[in-house]
Design an enzyme around this catalytic site. Sequence first.
Site, PDB file in Angstrom:
ATOM      1  N   GLU A 172      -3.440  -0.141   4.935  1.00 23.69           N
ATOM      2  CA  GLU A 172      -3.708  -1.494   4.424  1.00 23.69           C
ATOM      3  C   GLU A 172      -2.486  -2.376   4.639  1.00 23.69           C
ATOM      4  OE1 GLU A 172      -4.900  -0.761   0.375  1.00 23.69           O
ATOM      5  OE2 GLU A 172      -6.978  -0.431   0.935  1.00 23.69           O
ATOM      6  N   HIS A 220      -7.079 -11.347  -8.468  1.00 22.64           N
ATOM      7  CA  HIS A 220      -7.406  -9.943  -8.263  1.00 22.64           C
ATOM      8  C   HIS A 220      -6.615  -8.990  -9.145  1.00 22.64           C
ATOM      9  CE1 HIS A 220      -8.782  -6.505  -5.957  1.00 22.64           C
ATOM     10  NE2 HIS A 220      -7.557  -6.174  -5.616  1.00 22.64           N
ATOM     11  N   ARG A 239      -0.693  -9.382   1.442  1.00 26.07           N
ATOM     12  CA  ARG A 239      -1.825 -10.208   1.015  1.00 26.07           C
ATOM     13  C   ARG A 239      -1.427 -11.550   0.420  1.00 26.07           C
ATOM     14  NH1 ARG A 239      -4.598  -6.217  -3.314  1.00 26.07           N
ATOM     15  NH2 ARG A 239      -4.935  -5.098  -1.393  1.00 26.07           N
ATOM     16  N   ARG A 244       2.410  -6.789  -5.741  1.00 23.12           N
ATOM     17  CA  ARG A 244       1.982  -5.387  -5.633  1.00 23.12           C
ATOM     18  C   ARG A 244       1.566  -5.051  -4.208  1.00 23.12           C
ATOM     19  NH1 ARG A 244      -3.533  -2.852  -6.243  1.00 23.12           N
ATOM     20  NH2 ARG A 244      -4.107  -4.981  -5.756  1.00 23.12           N
ATOM     21  N   HIS A 270      -6.557 -11.808  -4.063  1.00 23.64           N
ATOM     22  CA  HIS A 270      -7.005 -11.044  -2.898  1.00 23.64           C
ATOM     23  C   HIS A 270      -7.526 -12.040  -1.870  1.00 23.64           C
ATOM     24  CE1 HIS A 270      -8.902  -8.107  -0.340  1.00 23.64           C
ATOM     25  NE2 HIS A 270      -8.353  -7.144  -1.063  1.00 23.64           N
TER      26      HIS A 270
HETATM   27  P1  FAD Z   1      -9.741  -0.909 -16.104  1.00 21.17           P
HETATM   28  O1  FAD Z   1     -10.290   0.070 -15.152  1.00 21.17           O
HETATM   29  O2  FAD Z   1     -10.004  -2.340 -15.848  1.00 21.17           O
HETATM   30  O3  FAD Z   1     -10.302  -0.531 -17.543  1.00 21.17           O
HETATM   31  C1  FAD Z   1     -10.035  -1.360 -18.646  1.00 21.17           C
HETATM   32  C2  FAD Z   1     -10.755  -0.771 -19.825  1.00 21.17           C
HETATM   33  O4  FAD Z   1     -10.332  -1.410 -21.019  1.00 21.17           O
HETATM   34  C3  FAD Z   1     -12.264  -0.931 -19.782  1.00 21.17           C
HETATM   35  O5  FAD Z   1     -12.833   0.262 -20.240  1.00 21.17           O
HETATM   36  C4  FAD Z   1     -12.525  -2.053 -20.788  1.00 21.17           C
HETATM   37  O6  FAD Z   1     -13.805  -2.029 -21.362  1.00 21.17           O
HETATM   38  C5  FAD Z   1     -11.456  -1.747 -21.808  1.00 21.17           C
HETATM   39  N1  FAD Z   1     -11.082  -2.878 -22.658  1.00 21.17           N
HETATM   40  C6  FAD Z   1     -10.500  -4.046 -22.291  1.00 21.17           C
HETATM   41  N2  FAD Z   1     -10.291  -4.812 -23.382  1.00 21.17           N
HETATM   42  C7  FAD Z   1     -10.747  -4.110 -24.448  1.00 21.17           C
HETATM   43  C8  FAD Z   1     -10.825  -4.374 -25.842  1.00 21.17           C
HETATM   44  N3  FAD Z   1     -10.415  -5.528 -26.388  1.00 21.17           N
HETATM   45  N4  FAD Z   1     -11.371  -3.422 -26.654  1.00 21.17           N
HETATM   46  C9  FAD Z   1     -11.832  -2.255 -26.133  1.00 21.17           C
HETATM   47  N5  FAD Z   1     -11.797  -1.963 -24.825  1.00 21.17           N
HETATM   48  C10 FAD Z   1     -11.251  -2.879 -23.999  1.00 21.17           C
HETATM   49  N6  FAD Z   1      -6.231  -0.877  -6.927  1.00 21.17           N
HETATM   50  C11 FAD Z   1      -5.856   0.078  -6.034  1.00 21.17           C
HETATM   51  O7  FAD Z   1      -4.821   0.727  -6.226  1.00 21.17           O
HETATM   52  N7  FAD Z   1      -6.641   0.339  -4.960  1.00 21.17           N
HETATM   53  C12 FAD Z   1      -7.798  -0.332  -4.704  1.00 21.17           C
HETATM   54  O8  FAD Z   1      -8.475  -0.056  -3.734  1.00 21.17           O
HETATM   55  C13 FAD Z   1      -8.181  -1.356  -5.599  1.00 21.17           C
HETATM   56  N8  FAD Z   1      -9.305  -2.077  -5.379  1.00 21.17           N
HETATM   57  C14 FAD Z   1      -9.709  -2.967  -6.312  1.00 21.17           C
HETATM   58  C15 FAD Z   1     -10.918  -3.646  -6.138  1.00 21.17           C
HETATM   59  C16 FAD Z   1     -11.391  -4.516  -7.104  1.00 21.17           C
HETATM   60  C17 FAD Z   1     -12.693  -5.237  -6.896  1.00 21.17           C
HETATM   61  C18 FAD Z   1     -10.627  -4.737  -8.275  1.00 21.17           C
HETATM   62  C19 FAD Z   1     -11.117  -5.669  -9.330  1.00 21.17           C
HETATM   63  C20 FAD Z   1      -9.410  -4.082  -8.446  1.00 21.17           C
HETATM   64  C21 FAD Z   1      -8.938  -3.207  -7.482  1.00 21.17           C
HETATM   65  N9  FAD Z   1      -7.736  -2.526  -7.635  1.00 21.17           N
HETATM   66  C22 FAD Z   1      -7.358  -1.581  -6.731  1.00 21.17           C
HETATM   67  C23 FAD Z   1      -6.981  -2.640  -8.878  1.00 21.17           C
HETATM   68  C24 FAD Z   1      -7.327  -1.432  -9.776  1.00 21.17           C
HETATM   69  O9  FAD Z   1      -8.693  -1.124  -9.624  1.00 21.17           O
HETATM   70  C25 FAD Z   1      -7.038  -1.700 -11.225  1.00 21.17           C
HETATM   71  O10 FAD Z   1      -5.723  -2.179 -11.363  1.00 21.17           O
HETATM   72  C26 FAD Z   1      -7.181  -0.446 -12.061  1.00 21.17           C
HETATM   73  O11 FAD Z   1      -8.434   0.149 -11.861  1.00 21.17           O
HETATM   74  C27 FAD Z   1      -7.010  -0.772 -13.516  1.00 21.17           C
HETATM   75  O12 FAD Z   1      -7.296   0.374 -14.256  1.00 21.17           O
HETATM   76  P2  FAD Z   1      -7.095   0.322 -15.816  1.00 21.17           P
HETATM   77  O13 FAD Z   1      -7.418   1.678 -16.327  1.00 21.17           O
HETATM   78  O14 FAD Z   1      -5.770  -0.246 -16.127  1.00 21.17           O
HETATM   79  O15 FAD Z   1      -8.161  -0.767 -16.323  1.00 21.17           O
HETATM   80  C1  SIN Z   2      -8.751  -3.582  -1.288  1.00 22.39           C
HETATM   81  O1  SIN Z   2      -9.515  -2.629  -1.121  1.00 22.39           O
HETATM   82  O2  SIN Z   2      -8.526  -4.441  -0.449  1.00 22.39           O
HETATM   83  C2  SIN Z   2      -8.074  -3.705  -2.588  1.00 22.39           C
HETATM   84  C3  SIN Z   2      -6.945  -2.802  -2.615  1.00 22.39           C
HETATM   85  C4  SIN Z   2      -6.085  -3.112  -3.780  1.00 22.39           C
HETATM   86  O3  SIN Z   2      -6.328  -4.055  -4.515  1.00 22.39           O
HETATM   87  O4  SIN Z   2      -5.111  -2.378  -3.943  1.00 22.39           O
END
Ligand code: FAD
Ligand code: SIN
Length: 520
Positions: A113, A349, A288, A384, A241
């Site tokens: 990437e 993003h 990006r 990032r 993004h």
């Molecule tokens: P999340 O997976 O967002 O989970 C948050 C949790 O907290 C959820 O369960 C939610 O319900 C809960 N929550 C929030 N507020 C409250 C509250 N007040 N009370 C109770 N529960 C609450 N990163 C990469 O490294 N590679 C990728 O390919 C990539 N692709 C991505 C594609 C997309 C479309 C997006 C949006 C992001 C992408 N990212 C990627 C970023 C990455 O997915 C996220 O940074 C990561 O998944 C975040 O994980 P997390 O566990 O911190 O939060």
């Molecule tokens: C993507 O798949 O382009 C997202 C990857 C990332 O947010 O790290």
Amino acid sequence: MRYEFDFLVIGSGIAGLSFALKVAEYGKVCVLTKADASEGSTKYAQGGIAAVMYDSDSFDKHIEDTLVAGDGICDEDVVRMTICEAPNRIKELVRYGVNFDKNSDGMFDLHREGGHSDHRILHYKDSTGAEMERGLLQEVRNHPNIILKENQYAVDIITQHHLGQKVTRHTPDIECYGVYVLNSETHKVDTYLAKITLLATGGLGNVYATTTNPVIATGDGVAMVHRARGVLEDMEFVQFHPTSLYNPQERPAFLITEAMRGAGAILKDLKGNEFMQKYDKRLSLAPRDIVARAIDNEMKLSGADHLYLDARHIGKAHLMEGFPNIYAKCLEIGINIAKDMIPIRPAAHYQCGGISVDKNGESSIHHLYAAGECSRTGLHGGNRLASNSLLEAVVYAHNAAMHAIEKVKTVDICQQVPDWNSDGMVLNEEMILITQTRKELQEIMSNYVGIVRSDLRLQRAFDRLNLIYRETEDLYNRSVLTEEICELRNLIACAYLVTKMARNRKENRGLHYSIDYLRK
Ligand code: FAD
Ligand code: SIN
């Protein structure tokens, strides 16, 4: 209701679930989530998770790429630790049952990437996050020491403030005793007491009008820590993004993974001409922030509301095999990506900053840890590197768990915490007050605190945010709690923090780009 646990985890994405599985051998664990358990950014991650798995690549190269992307303000120790830990955490995910694509000789099929000097992105087709969430959730549901509760909205972390003591940003030993939680079924606020609390609440994309983030991403954890007078950092660095699918009615915006540019897809303007040569010699695979700014500039110059990503030359078979989810999604709205260019535009993003934590995932508030997107570890610095966030989440969930397992032995449940008091509160019957303010907030942030900023735009945002902050606090203080008013309040707090920290940064650095500080 009052509940007591050894470990309380807010959030059921990759960070929360990974932490829960590790501490579950050492005490009673409760995982709370405000939506369905699988809903969160994790489920939507497409590209994958970055890790150096083979000798053809090296830790030093991954470290260098991360530092370059971070624009001089990453914490180098944190970068080295996270990247060197990556292979162990990947092996653990595989042990939990998470699948990654392999090639015909049984080696991981690694993508490349933007900003990466080598192929090092482990992935599962273009649905890596969904596969991770599936594997982890299955383990959590099967664990006898973990209770998973859905539709429970964490409102505020409980500190000495709730015992009637004065807590300011200068109070040295703020302690977390648990969390007040709005039960979306009973509409009552419950008291969850815990020895150790982990915030894993994800990002804040909904601060902006266009975002790839799911609706849960309202910056709740960051806002809770802000209200509890904890330390937050680097909030000005919001990553956009470059390529979300342009489908104006759709929220969240569907992501077109960067891996598609890694596979050869090319950015083009509305006339079908390439333009990235004007901005960076790495063309469509430049980091990006550069690509997002280039698209933003091209859109502003031409007045267009989208541009294109051309993947036609990659070929139907490769597209269907490597990007089945994107292929199907585009077809659903009438775009055959083997024949048509894909309309795209940038979308908010990822939040690089957040709750400040040390290498053990400990925040400035005692007994409170944070991991995943809501945390600020120092890994990302000003920007990032793609696919480093899932990695950060698993590494810090591990570190936090190892530390918390020792810490929990020294902490008692605080029994003096009062229950939530909602005396005198009335039901807000005018949803328009909330929905309109939310839209206003998103417009302010997108127009004034987006990809390109200026001192004047930031000042405007600040003044307008002040007004909606006061109106919303007034409404909150007399309303029966609902998820909608809590989320609005949290979005405003996050918008304020992003804007305030952007105003304080009198330079262009990483994702913060202001026309007033153009680099010579
Ligand atoms: P999340 O997976 O967002 O989970 C948050 C949790 O907290 C959820 O369960 C939610 O319900 C809960 N929550 C929030 N507020 C409250 C509250 N007040 N009370 C109770 N529960 C609450 N990163 C990469 O490294 N590679 C990728 O390919 C990539 N692709 C991505 C594609 C997309 C479309 C997006 C949006 C992001 C992408 N990212 C990627 C970023 C990455 O997915 C996220 O940074 C990561 O998944 C975040 O994980 P997390 O566990 O911190 O939060
Ligand atoms: C993507 O798949 O382009 C997202 C990857 C990332 O947010 O790290």
